[in-house]
Write a protein that holds these residues in place. Structure first.
Motif, PDB file in Angstrom:
ATOM      1  N   VAL A   1      10.611  26.717  -8.543  1.00  0.00           N
ATOM      2  CA  VAL A   1      10.835  25.635  -9.507  1.00  0.00           C
ATOM      3  C   VAL A   1      11.801  24.613  -8.920  1.00  0.00           C
ATOM      4  N   GLN A   2      12.865  25.068  -8.266  1.00  0.00           N
ATOM      5  CA  GLN A   2      13.814  24.151  -7.634  1.00  0.00           C
ATOM      6  C   GLN A   2      13.142  23.351  -6.524  1.00  0.00           C
ATOM      7  N   ARG A   3      12.323  24.016  -5.731  1.00  0.00           N
ATOM      8  CA  ARG A   3      11.647  23.349  -4.604  1.00  0.00           C
ATOM      9  C   ARG A   3      10.673  22.281  -5.097  1.00  0.00           C
ATOM     10  N   GLU A   4       9.908  22.599  -6.118  1.00  0.00           N
ATOM     11  CA  GLU A   4       8.932  21.642  -6.636  1.00  0.00           C
ATOM     12  C   GLU A   4       9.572  20.569  -7.490  1.00  0.00           C
ATOM     13  N   GLY A   5      10.754  20.830  -8.015  1.00  0.00           N
ATOM     14  CA  GLY A   5      11.425  19.871  -8.873  1.00  0.00           C
ATOM     15  C   GLY A   5      12.134  18.756  -8.126  1.00  0.00           C
ATOM     16  N   ARG A   6      12.334  18.944  -6.836  1.00  0.00           N
ATOM     17  CA  ARG A   6      13.017  17.903  -6.042  1.00  0.00           C
ATOM     18  C   ARG A   6      12.109  16.700  -5.861  1.00  0.00           C
ATOM     19  N   ASP A   7      12.682  15.540  -5.898  1.00  0.00           N
ATOM     20  CA  ASP A   7      11.925  14.315  -5.596  1.00  0.00           C
ATOM     21  C   ASP A   7      11.995  14.075  -4.117  1.00  0.00           C
ATOM     22  N   ASP A   8      10.843  14.087  -3.476  1.00  0.00           N
ATOM     23  CA  ASP A   8      10.801  13.891  -2.009  1.00  0.00           C
ATOM     24  C   ASP A   8      10.970  12.449  -1.633  1.00  0.00           C
TER      25      ASP A   8
ATOM     26  N   LYS B   1       0.826  -1.207   0.000  1.00  0.00           N
ATOM     27  CA  LYS B   1       0.000   0.000   0.000  1.00  0.00           C
ATOM     28  C   LYS B   1       0.863   1.262   0.000  1.00  0.00           C
ATOM     29  N   ALA B   2       1.982   1.236   0.712  1.00  0.00           N
ATOM     30  CA  ALA B   2       2.894   2.389   0.712  1.00  0.00           C
ATOM     31  C   ALA B   2       3.467   2.604  -0.689  1.00  0.00           C
ATOM     32  N   GLN B   3       3.795   1.511  -1.368  1.00  0.00           N
ATOM     33  CA  GLN B   3       4.322   1.618  -2.724  1.00  0.00           C
ATOM     34  C   GLN B   3       3.246   2.151  -3.670  1.00  0.00           C
ATOM     35  N   GLN B   4       2.007   1.704  -3.510  1.00  0.00           N
ATOM     36  CA  GLN B   4       0.921   2.193  -4.342  1.00  0.00           C
ATOM     37  C   GLN B   4       0.686   3.687  -4.122  1.00  0.00           C
ATOM     38  N   MET B   5       0.787   4.126  -2.874  1.00  0.00           N
ATOM     39  CA  MET B   5       0.618   5.544  -2.565  1.00  0.00           C
ATOM     40  C   MET B   5       1.724   6.373  -3.214  1.00  0.00           C
ATOM     41  N   GLU B   6       2.929   5.873  -3.198  1.00  0.00           N
ATOM     42  CA  GLU B   6       4.058   6.587  -3.807  1.00  0.00           C
ATOM     43  C   GLU B   6       3.864   6.708  -5.314  1.00  0.00           C
ATOM     44  N   VAL B   7       3.421   5.638  -5.956  1.00  0.00           N
ATOM     45  CA  VAL B   7       3.166   5.664  -7.396  1.00  0.00           C
ATOM     46  C   VAL B   7       2.040   6.653  -7.705  1.00  0.00           C
ATOM     47  N   ALA B   8       0.984   6.645  -6.898  1.00  0.00           N
ATOM     48  CA  ALA B   8      -0.136   7.571  -7.112  1.00  0.00           C
ATOM     49  C   ALA B   8       0.304   9.014  -6.913  1.00  0.00           C
ATOM     50  N   ARG B   9       1.150   9.262  -5.943  1.00  0.00           N
ATOM     51  CA  ARG B   9       1.639  10.624  -5.691  1.00  0.00           C
ATOM     52  C   ARG B   9       2.469  11.126  -6.873  1.00  0.00           C
TER      53      ARG B   9
ATOM     54  N   ARG C   1       2.293  10.042  -9.986  1.00  0.00           N
ATOM     55  CA  ARG C   1       1.400  10.170 -11.131  1.00  0.00           C
ATOM     56  C   ARG C   1       0.606  11.463 -11.039  1.00  0.00           C
ATOM     57  N   HIS C   2       0.210  11.839  -9.842  1.00  0.00           N
ATOM     58  CA  HIS C   2      -0.548  13.068  -9.628  1.00  0.00           C
ATOM     59  C   HIS C   2       0.280  14.287 -10.018  1.00  0.00           C
ATOM     60  N   ARG C   3       1.560  14.281  -9.726  1.00  0.00           N
ATOM     61  CA  ARG C   3       2.425  15.422 -10.041  1.00  0.00           C
ATOM     62  C   ARG C   3       2.599  15.609 -11.538  1.00  0.00           C
ATOM     63  N   GLU C   4       2.402  14.578 -12.314  1.00  0.00           N
ATOM     64  CA  GLU C   4       2.626  14.660 -13.746  1.00  0.00           C
ATOM     65  C   GLU C   4       1.378  15.085 -14.511  1.00  0.00           C
ATOM     66  N   SER C   5       0.301  15.418 -13.827  1.00  0.00           N
ATOM     67  CA  SER C   5      -0.937  15.763 -14.507  1.00  0.00           C
ATOM     68  C   SER C   5      -0.854  17.155 -15.120  1.00  0.00           C
ATOM     69  N   ALA C   6      -1.773  17.423 -16.023  1.00  0.00           N
ATOM     70  CA  ALA C   6      -1.837  18.738 -16.666  1.00  0.00           C
ATOM     71  C   ALA C   6      -2.206  19.814 -15.655  1.00  0.00           C
ATOM     72  N   TRP C   7      -3.033  19.481 -14.700  1.00  0.00           N
ATOM     73  CA  TRP C   7      -3.429  20.462 -13.677  1.00  0.00           C
ATOM     74  C   TRP C   7      -2.234  20.877 -12.828  1.00  0.00           C
ATOM     75  N   TYR C   8      -1.372  19.919 -12.532  1.00  0.00           N
ATOM     76  CA  TYR C   8      -0.163  20.249 -11.769  1.00  0.00           C
ATOM     77  C   TYR C   8       0.720  21.210 -12.559  1.00  0.00           C
ATOM     78  N   GLY C   9       0.895  20.951 -13.844  1.00  0.00           N
ATOM     79  CA  GLY C   9       1.696  21.834 -14.688  1.00  0.00           C
ATOM     80  C   GLY C   9       1.093  23.220 -14.796  1.00  0.00           C
ATOM     81  N   LEU C  10      -0.227  23.286 -14.935  1.00  0.00           N
ATOM     82  CA  LEU C  10      -0.906  24.574 -15.008  1.00  0.00           C
ATOM     83  C   LEU C  10      -0.780  25.337 -13.694  1.00  0.00           C
ATOM     84  N   GLY C  11      -0.903  24.619 -12.592  1.00  0.00           N
ATOM     85  CA  GLY C  11      -0.743  25.251 -11.280  1.00  0.00           C
ATOM     86  C   GLY C  11       0.670  25.761 -11.064  1.00  0.00           C
ATOM     87  N   MET C  12       1.636  24.995 -11.485  1.00  0.00           N
ATOM     88  CA  MET C  12       3.036  25.408 -11.357  1.00  0.00           C
ATOM     89  C   MET C  12       3.310  26.625 -12.232  1.00  0.00           C
TER      90      MET C  12
END
Length: 95
Positions: free
Chosen positions: A88-95, A15-23, A25-36
């Motif tokens: 951009v640097q802050r959001e570009g880091r992989d947490d 479940k932790a791995q699934q959450m990481e994959v979902a997180r 995937r969420h960052r790569e959406s068009a809405w995320y890019g528009l928000g950024m």
């Protein structure tokens, strides 16, 4: 008892791995890019507009040889560029 513990651990890990994959995937959406894009735009626009407003006020209050409007416009643009770079640097880091 040990088999139950192993299955619970496996379930939690899966479940932790699934959450990481979902997180991710969420960052790569068009809405995320528009928000950024909007965040970077506002981080540049606000210092520029504030610099121009302050410069106009200073130029009207104390006229002189130096155009404070242009000076503070450039200062606001530089501050906005650094601010945008930070976000951009802050959001570009992989947490």
């Amino acid at each position: 008892m040990n088999a139950d513990h192993d299955s619970e651990t496996d379930t939690i890990a899966r479940k932790a791995q699934q959450m990481e994959v979902a997180r991710k995937r969420h960052r790569e959406s068009a809405w995320y890019g528009l928000g950024m894009f909007g965040l970077v735009g506002w981080s540049v626009a606000v210092p520029v507009v504030a610099g121009v407003a302050l410069g106009v006020w200073i130029d009207r209050r104390w006229p002189g040889e130096v155009s404070w409007t242009l000076t503070l416009l450039l200062a606001g643009a530089v501050l906005g560029a650094f601010n945008a770079w930070y976000w951009v640097q802050r959001e570009g880091r992989d947490d």
